[in-house]
Design a protein around this motif. Structure first.
Motif, mmCIF file in Angstrom:
data_model
loop_
_atom_site.group_PDB
_atom_site.id
_atom_site.type_symbol
_atom_site.label_atom_id
_atom_site.label_comp_id
_atom_site.label_asym_id
_atom_site.label_seq_id
_atom_site.Cartn_x
_atom_site.Cartn_y
_atom_site.Cartn_z
ATOM 1 N N VAL A 210 6.705 5.293 5.670
ATOM 2 C CA VAL A 210 6.462 6.500 6.476
ATOM 3 C C VAL A 210 5.003 6.591 6.887
ATOM 4 C CG1 VAL A 210 6.453 9.011 6.402
ATOM 5 C CG2 VAL A 210 8.431 7.760 5.542
ATOM 6 N N VAL A 211 4.108 6.305 5.951
ATOM 7 C CA VAL A 211 2.671 6.364 6.266
ATOM 8 C C VAL A 211 2.317 5.332 7.329
ATOM 9 C CG1 VAL A 211 0.368 5.997 5.305
ATOM 10 C CG2 VAL A 211 2.043 7.325 4.029
ATOM 11 N N SER B 189 12.039 4.947 -8.620
ATOM 12 C CA SER B 189 10.652 5.217 -8.215
ATOM 13 C C SER B 189 10.124 4.104 -7.319
ATOM 14 C CB SER B 189 9.784 5.356 -9.465
ATOM 15 O OG SER B 189 9.782 4.139 -10.196
ATOM 16 N N ASN C 71 11.405 4.843 -3.832
ATOM 17 C CA ASN C 71 10.669 5.981 -3.255
ATOM 18 C C ASN C 71 9.266 5.561 -2.813
ATOM 19 O OD1 ASN C 71 12.848 7.705 -3.713
ATOM 20 N ND2 ASN C 71 12.092 8.311 -5.765
ATOM 21 N N THR C 72 8.644 4.708 -3.589
ATOM 22 C CA THR C 72 7.298 4.243 -3.225
ATOM 23 C C THR C 72 7.340 3.450 -1.921
ATOM 24 O OG1 THR C 72 6.716 4.127 -5.582
ATOM 25 C CG2 THR C 72 5.318 2.919 -4.051
ATOM 26 N N VAL D 105 7.721 5.863 0.993
ATOM 27 C CA VAL D 105 6.488 6.596 1.311
ATOM 28 C C VAL D 105 5.523 5.701 2.074
ATOM 29 C CG1 VAL D 105 4.461 7.682 0.286
ATOM 30 C CG2 VAL D 105 6.735 8.225 -0.577
#
Length: 316
Positions: A298-299, A288, A291-292, A295
């Motif tokens: 990407v932002v 996790s 994955n954080t 993300v």
């Protein structure tokens, strides 16, 4: 309450008190003795008024002390108070002197008392000249004799004869042993008959109990034997009860042992499961976390591209 408030109170009380004093001495007729108002009451009233004047002067002094830089009008106002108080004080002093009651000193009693005289002491020579005291003569000569000296009257009653009324015991020498031995069997029989009480007891309750001193030791030995047997039986019962308690305690321990073993197995199983879950949670947290980060990257990239496109469109 500050210091200025006290000064105002003193000044207000001074004004009111001076006004009352002036009003009380305005009419001189009120200070004259009459039937309803004697001179003693006027004198007491004057004493009370003088105390009020003293209190007013104390208030005036407090006002003067607390007023550091008085003006001319202020000084004149305070002097007017002094003049009024002096006038009232003079009037009250005159009234007090005129109505002062006269003191009546009682006459002394000491001059009226007689002078004490010294006591008379008798001298030895005067006592020697005195005649000796005489004893009074008694007219009754019977009083001189003691009561025992008087003769007792003789009794004239005849004497009572006591002959034949007393019992004379026999002489021991006159009694022979043969007489005593021959008289005893006739007085005390060797086999006395059964009395009424003994026969009734035997008919109702059996034979009369006899003395059992010979069997006392046997009874005591029998009682001690019975006591020992009873104690031994009680000890045997106690031993049996202790044995039953030990057996019950051992069975309870066996049951508790099985329960403890079951609890131990469950705790060990829970420990293994928790270890496995710990490893799984660690892997999950690492996944996790990656994955954080992806993300967030990407932002950030999207925002950067958006700003780049806006700038290109703006400046082209």
């Amino acid at each position: 309450m500050d210091h200025g408030t006290y000064d105002q109170h003193d000044e207000i009380n001074l004004i009111r008190l001076v006004r009352r004093l002036e009003k009380s001495v305005a009419r001189s007729d009120d200070w004259k003795p009459s039937v309803t108002l004697p001179a003693e009451e006027i004198w007491l009233k004057a004493q009370k008024t003088r105390q009020k004047v003293k209190f007013a002067r104390r208030l005036l002094k407090n006002v003067e002390v607390n007023d550091f830089e008085p003006s001319a009008s202020r000084i004149k106002h305070l002097n007017d108070f002094k003049i009024k108080l002096d006038r009232v004080d003079t009037f009250i002093k005159d009234i007090e002197m005129s109505s002062k009651p006269e003191s009546h000193i009682p006459e002394p009693i000491l001059p009226t008392l007689p002078v004490p005289r010294p006591p008379l002491t008798p001298s030895v020579s005067s006592n020697a000249n005195l005649p000796p005291p005489t004893q009074p003569e008694l007219s009754n000569p019977d009083l001189l004799s003691p009561p025992e000296a008087s003769e007792k009257p003789q009794s004239s009653s005849p004497s009572v004869s006591t002959k034949g009324l007393t019992i004379v015991p026999p002489d021991p020498d006159e009694l022979s042993p043969s007489l005593i031995t021959t008289a005893l069997p006739s007085l005390l029989p060797s086999h006395p008959p059964e009395t009424a009480v003994a026969s009734a007891f035997s008919r109702n309750f059996g034979p009369i109990p006899t003395n059992r001193k010979a069997g006392a030791s046997t009874t005591l030995a029998h009682g001690s034997t019975v006591l020992h047997e009873e104690l031994s039986s009680q000890l045997e019962l106690m031993a049996q009860q202790l044995k039953r308690n030990a057996i019950h305690f051992s069975s309870s321990l066996e049951k508790d042992k099985s329960v403890v073993e079951d609890a131990q197995g469950k705790l060990e199983g829970n420990y293994d499961v928790m270890q496995k879950e710990r490893v799984r949670l660690r892997d999950r947290s690492s996944a996790s976390r990656s994955n954080t980060c992806l993300v967030i990257g990407v932002v950030a990239l999207v925002l950067l591209l958006f700003m780049l496109m806006v700038s290109v469109i703006r400046f082209s």
